[in-house]
Write a protein that holds these residues in place. Sequence first.
Motif, mmCIF file in Angstrom:
data_model
loop_
_atom_site.group_PDB
_atom_site.id
_atom_site.type_symbol
_atom_site.label_atom_id
_atom_site.label_comp_id
_atom_site.label_asym_id
_atom_site.label_seq_id
_atom_site.Cartn_x
_atom_site.Cartn_y
_atom_site.Cartn_z
ATOM 1 N N THR A 140 0.833 -1.211 0.000
ATOM 2 C CA THR A 140 0.000 0.000 0.000
ATOM 3 C C THR A 140 0.868 1.262 0.000
ATOM 4 O OG1 THR A 140 -0.249 -0.075 2.418
ATOM 5 C CG2 THR A 140 -1.983 -1.101 1.108
ATOM 6 N N LEU A 141 1.983 1.224 0.735
ATOM 7 C CA LEU A 141 2.881 2.385 0.739
ATOM 8 C C LEU A 141 3.494 2.602 -0.640
ATOM 9 C CD1 LEU A 141 4.795 1.967 4.130
ATOM 10 C CD2 LEU A 141 3.102 3.721 3.562
ATOM 11 N N ASP A 151 4.189 5.795 -5.445
ATOM 12 C CA ASP A 151 4.259 5.848 -6.908
ATOM 13 C C ASP A 151 3.237 6.834 -7.467
ATOM 14 O OD1 ASP A 151 6.290 3.993 -6.862
ATOM 15 O OD2 ASP A 151 5.050 2.303 -7.516
ATOM 16 N N ALA A 152 2.035 6.806 -6.911
ATOM 17 C CA ALA A 152 0.988 7.735 -7.350
ATOM 18 C C ALA A 152 1.382 9.177 -7.040
ATOM 19 C CB ALA A 152 -0.341 7.385 -6.681
ATOM 20 N N ALA A 153 1.970 9.386 -5.862
ATOM 21 C CA ALA A 153 2.391 10.739 -5.468
ATOM 22 C C ALA A 153 3.456 11.278 -6.409
ATOM 23 C CB ALA A 153 2.914 10.716 -4.032
ATOM 24 N N LEU A 154 4.434 10.450 -6.737
ATOM 25 C CA LEU A 154 5.517 10.896 -7.614
ATOM 26 C C LEU A 154 5.026 11.191 -9.027
ATOM 27 C CD1 LEU A 154 8.289 8.432 -6.407
ATOM 28 C CD2 LEU A 154 8.293 10.930 -6.118
ATOM 29 N N ALA A 208 3.753 15.864 -2.232
ATOM 30 C CA ALA A 208 2.880 14.736 -2.567
ATOM 31 C C ALA A 208 3.307 13.473 -1.821
ATOM 32 C CB ALA A 208 2.894 14.496 -4.081
ATOM 33 N N LEU A 209 4.620 13.250 -1.714
ATOM 34 C CA LEU A 209 5.119 12.083 -0.983
ATOM 35 C C LEU A 209 4.742 12.144 0.496
ATOM 36 C CD1 LEU A 209 8.710 11.640 -2.478
ATOM 37 C CD2 LEU A 209 6.949 9.856 -2.393
ATOM 38 N N ILE A 210 4.975 13.300 1.104
ATOM 39 C CA ILE A 210 4.649 13.461 2.528
ATOM 40 C C ILE A 210 3.139 13.326 2.729
ATOM 41 C CG2 ILE A 210 4.665 15.061 4.486
ATOM 42 C CD1 ILE A 210 7.464 14.094 3.894
ATOM 43 N N GLY A 211 2.370 13.930 1.833
ATOM 44 C CA GLY A 211 0.911 13.816 1.923
ATOM 45 C C GLY A 211 0.452 12.371 1.796
#
Length: 198
Positions: free
Chosen positions: A65-66, A71-74, A86-89
């Motif tokens: 899940t992480l 991957d979606a954030a990046l 985005a990564l931190i969020g």
Amino acid sequence: MRKTSDLRKAEIVATILGLADRIGPDRVTTGAVAIEVGVTQAAIFRHFPTKAAMWNAVADHVAETLTTAWDAALAQADLPVERIKALIGAQLGQIAATPAMPMLLFSRELNVENADLRAAFRGRLATFHGHLAREVAEGQRADALRSDVAAADAAVLLASLVQGVAIRWSLGARDFALHAEGLRLLDVQLHLLSAKGA
């Protein structure tokens, strides 16, 4: 209707995470999991031959899940600083969705009894740190972030921000919005890391 093995395993993993949140990871037993799921202890052991195997399945689920969230954030941002946000969020969102996650990091199960579980979480944290360090370095090359701080050190500060807010949230009976508070403090941290005039 009987559940498939994969569905039952997923249910067991979700139950473990729910129990870990409610009673703490170190109090989760196969008996407690069996009662929650509504099966016998023997049925749990049919899916997971040992308690360690059960926890390793939890680690695999959390890692998956992480990774998906990161991957979606990046993929959603073009600029390094936006990718950091985005990564931190994404990380804060995953902790809010799986509140047992911070407690697992300090559990006896992880730190004393299950070396594979410890290695799995250490690996995920190292990957998160690597993503952050890469984006900080990109931000430095783009003159958006100050270059007199090592990218790896800045990444440690950013990851520690997430961990600190998550611990405050857990200890404070979740009396504030984790995601919003984390991003607010991230803005402060990024301001301190920003290049002059950026």
